[in-house]
Design an enzyme around this catalytic site. Structure first.
Site, short mmCIF file in Angstrom:
data_model
loop_
_atom_site.label_atom_id
_atom_site.label_comp_id
_atom_site.label_asym_id
_atom_site.label_seq_id
_atom_site.Cartn_x
_atom_site.Cartn_y
_atom_site.Cartn_z
N TRP A 62 9.00 44.43 39.32
CA TRP A 62 10.41 44.60 39.65
C TRP A 62 10.99 43.30 40.17
O TRP A 62 10.26 42.37 40.54
CB TRP A 62 10.66 45.78 40.59
CG TRP A 62 9.89 45.80 41.90
CD1 TRP A 62 8.81 45.02 42.25
CD2 TRP A 62 10.14 46.66 43.01
NE1 TRP A 62 8.38 45.35 43.49
CE2 TRP A 62 9.17 46.36 44.00
CE3 TRP A 62 11.06 47.66 43.28
CZ2 TRP A 62 9.13 47.02 45.24
CZ3 TRP A 62 11.00 48.31 44.51
CH2 TRP A 62 10.05 47.99 45.47
N HIS A 70 32.10 40.55 38.78
CA HIS A 70 32.76 40.17 37.52
C HIS A 70 31.87 39.23 36.69
O HIS A 70 32.34 38.26 36.13
CB HIS A 70 34.13 39.56 37.81
CG HIS A 70 35.04 40.53 38.51
ND1 HIS A 70 36.04 41.22 37.88
CD2 HIS A 70 35.04 40.96 39.79
CE1 HIS A 70 36.63 42.02 38.75
NE2 HIS A 70 36.04 41.88 39.92
N HIS A 74 31.73 43.32 31.83
CA HIS A 74 32.09 43.99 33.09
C HIS A 74 33.44 44.68 33.05
O HIS A 74 34.23 44.46 32.13
CB HIS A 74 32.00 43.02 34.27
CG HIS A 74 33.11 42.01 34.31
ND1 HIS A 74 33.04 40.81 33.65
CD2 HIS A 74 34.30 42.02 34.95
CE1 HIS A 74 34.14 40.13 33.87
NE2 HIS A 74 34.94 40.84 34.65
N ASP A 76 37.01 45.81 35.18
CA ASP A 76 37.94 45.44 36.25
C ASP A 76 38.66 46.70 36.73
O ASP A 76 39.26 47.42 35.92
CB ASP A 76 39.02 44.48 35.75
CG ASP A 76 38.55 43.04 35.63
OD1 ASP A 76 37.35 42.79 35.80
OD2 ASP A 76 39.41 42.18 35.37
N HIS A 80 41.25 44.98 41.94
CA HIS A 80 40.93 43.57 41.68
C HIS A 80 42.16 42.68 41.85
O HIS A 80 42.05 41.53 42.25
CB HIS A 80 40.36 43.45 40.26
CG HIS A 80 39.97 42.06 39.86
ND1 HIS A 80 39.31 41.19 40.69
CD2 HIS A 80 40.15 41.39 38.68
CE1 HIS A 80 39.10 40.04 40.05
NE2 HIS A 80 39.59 40.14 38.83
N HIS A 210 46.30 41.09 34.08
CA HIS A 210 45.83 41.52 35.40
C HIS A 210 46.99 42.11 36.20
O HIS A 210 46.88 43.18 36.80
CB HIS A 210 45.20 40.35 36.16
CG HIS A 210 43.85 39.96 35.66
ND1 HIS A 210 43.66 39.17 34.55
CD2 HIS A 210 42.61 40.26 36.12
CE1 HIS A 210 42.36 38.98 34.36
NE2 HIS A 210 41.70 39.64 35.28
#
Ligand code: MN
Length: 262
Positions: A62, A70, A74, A76, A80, A210
């Site tokens: 492991w 980010h 990924h 958002d 954000h 955004h």
């Protein structure tokens, strides 16, 4: 089990439905968002081995890893961006799970992006797409297919910086307003490192995808892969971010279910 779920599983087992992985493998060399040096910086992916069937753990392997919310392929969340900071259920741990399964509309911009790295997707272009494929439904993802994923093994070409900044395609202001105000989409997804174009700091408002998407409680997906394997309509996306407390985003495995080509 209901007939609907039986049908779904039977469709996958019989290869009538394909499961497409829209995720890049995340390793230490994966291109990372880079801000001007005076700003806070996102950590790239780093992995440190804890044990590998050895003295540190004889029967187990492991790793510990660190990354930014980010990094890599990924999600958002609205929190954000400053425009989404006051919205309810605006972080990855509180967004409704029903939003994590949704249809996708794929806009092919590969030729445009090949011609012009700064290509901006327009409302007119979306209306042309709708004339051919039908109206973008409320609650759908709109995915901008640019071919950028092909650059992923060349971080310099993927980032595409020159002396004035980054050059990557994205939506223009009217395009984003149209998707938010007129189509009530679930969110916007790209193959590049941001949902906005590389030069979007020069738009008004800066970073319109955004600003308007997150201000309206909508989501983003970045660094998507394999969009060339999706039909323009008909795919369903599974996008479950990690349930990080007050998380602004999260790396995730993005899966698409599509009808098998006839
Ligand atoms: Mn992001």
């Amino acid at each position: 089990m209901t007939d609907l779920l039986q049908d779904l599983l039977a469709g996958i087992a019989a290869d009538k439905l394909k499961v497409i992985d829209l995720t890049h493998t995340l390793g230490p060399s994966f291109p990372q968002l880079s801000l001007p040096p005076e700003m806070g910086q996102a950590l790239p992916y780093r992995s440190e081995e804890i044990s590998r069937y050895d003295g540190r753990g004889p029967a187990w392997y492991w790793n510990n890893f660190t990354l930014c919310e980010h990094t890599g392929t990924h999600f958002d969340a609205p929190i954000h961006w400053v425009s989404g900071r006051e919205l309810p259920n605006n972080s990855v741990d509180t967004i409704p799970p029903e939003h994590m399964i949704a249809p996708a509309c794929v806009i092919d911009c590969t030729e445009d992006a090949e011609r012009d790295a700064d290509f901006l997707l327009t409302r007119e272009r979306l209306e042309e797409w709708e004339a051919e494929h039908g109206r973008i439904p409320a609650g759908a993802w709109v995915l901008m297919h640019t071919g950028w994923a092909r650059r992923v093994n060349d971080p310099v070409a993927f980032q595409n910086f020159d002396e004035i900044g980054q050059h990557t395609p994205g939506p223009d202001v009217d395009c984003v307003r149209f998707l938010v105000d007129k189509r009530d989409v679930l969110g916007f997804g790209t193959e590049t490192i941001g949902t906005d174009s590389g030069q979007a700091q020069r738009l008004n408002p800066p970073y319109p995808c955004h600003y308007y998407m997150h201000g309206a409680g909508k989501y983003g997906l970045q660094c998507l892969n394999n969009l060339d394997r999706l039909p323009p309509t008909g795919a369903v996306l599974f996008t479950a971010p990690l349930k990080l407390e007050e998380g602004s985003g999260s790396p995730l495995r993005v899966l698409a279910l599509t009808p098998a080509p006839a």
